[in-house]
Design a protein around this motif. Structure first.
Motif, PDB file in Angstrom:
ATOM      1  N   ASP A 151      15.766 -37.565  25.877  1.00 56.93           N
ATOM      2  CA  ASP A 151      16.109 -38.827  25.222  1.00 56.93           C
ATOM      3  C   ASP A 151      17.305 -38.669  24.279  1.00 56.93           C
ATOM      4  O   ASP A 151      18.171 -39.542  24.206  1.00 56.93           O
ATOM      5  N   ASN A 154      20.522 -38.047  26.515  1.00 59.63           N
ATOM      6  CA  ASN A 154      20.910 -39.303  27.167  1.00 59.63           C
ATOM      7  C   ASN A 154      21.449 -40.307  26.147  1.00 59.63           C
ATOM      8  O   ASN A 154      22.372 -41.060  26.445  1.00 59.63           O
ATOM      9  N   GLY A 155      20.873 -40.303  24.954  1.00 62.27           N
ATOM     10  CA  GLY A 155      21.364 -41.190  23.906  1.00 62.27           C
ATOM     11  C   GLY A 155      22.779 -40.841  23.489  1.00 62.27           C
ATOM     12  O   GLY A 155      23.629 -41.719  23.323  1.00 62.27           O
ATOM     13  N   SER A 158      25.195 -41.766  26.301  1.00 64.73           N
ATOM     14  CA  SER A 158      25.424 -43.210  26.423  1.00 64.73           C
ATOM     15  C   SER A 158      26.340 -43.733  25.327  1.00 64.73           C
ATOM     16  O   SER A 158      26.966 -44.781  25.479  1.00 64.73           O
ATOM     17  N   ASN A 159      26.467 -43.007  24.220  1.00 62.68           N
ATOM     18  CA  ASN A 159      27.337 -43.414  23.119  1.00 62.68           C
ATOM     19  C   ASN A 159      28.704 -42.749  23.153  1.00 62.68           C
ATOM     20  O   ASN A 159      29.543 -43.024  22.311  1.00 62.68           O
TER      21      ASN A 159
END
Length: 173
Positions: A151, A154-155, A158-159
């Motif tokens: 998590d 991936n966070g 994604s940013n």
């Protein structure tokens, strides 16, 4: 003087995720530097702007703050962190290959000029290199390296904006 190097006299647009923009004056933007072993960058900072952690694999960097207040920091090969807040007229030196950054800690804009003992110092911007490479570094590698879960990786991915042509200035590779 060619028009490409005159770009060092122009303030750059800092409206990107880091709030900082590097304008390179290297052999790719100014061919007259070929074989001379020198180059320069202009680094513009918005308030709070960051030239994110990065490395120059082929050069030592020296710089001078022209305007504003910058926190300049680097990490030695022995994992010792050094930093100092610098103001206009003060100089810094980053040894070749060390991870370093500059952060605008003043209330207004900041400006620094940096010089290198290479016509093409190269740059490896750690956030984009680790989290926005193509193809991607496998999550399993990043999870183990940073001791975090999927998590978190991936966070971060994604940013991370992949196409930041002005912060890393791809002409400085």
């Amino acid at each position: 003087m060619t028009s490409s190097l005159m770009g060092l006299s122009q303030e750059a647009n800092t409206s990107n995720i880091f709030g900082a923009t590097v304008t390179a004056g290297n052999v790719l933007t100014f061919p007259g530097l070929n074989t001379l072993g020198i180059s320069m960058n202009r680094v513009d900072f918005a308030p709070g702007g960051l030239n994110p952690p990065h490395v120059h694999p082929r050069s030592t960097e020296s710089g001078v703050v022209i305007e504003g207040k910058l926190l300049v920091g680097f990490v030695t090969t022995g994992n010792v962190f050094y930093s100092k807040i610098l103001t206009a007229g003060e100089m810094f030196v980053i040894p070749k290959g060390l991870v370093h950054f500059q952060l605008n800690v003043g209330e207004g804009k900041a400006l620094a000029f940096t010089a290198f003992n290479s016509q093409l110092p190269g740059v490896v911007v750690l956030p984009t290199t680790l989290f926005a490479s193509t193809p991607s570094i496998p999550n399993d590698v990043l999870k183990k390296a940073f001791q975090v879960g999927d998590d978190v990786i991936n966070g971060i991915k994604s940013n991370t904006i992949i196409g930041l042509p002005n912060i890393a200035n791809k002409t400085n590779n």
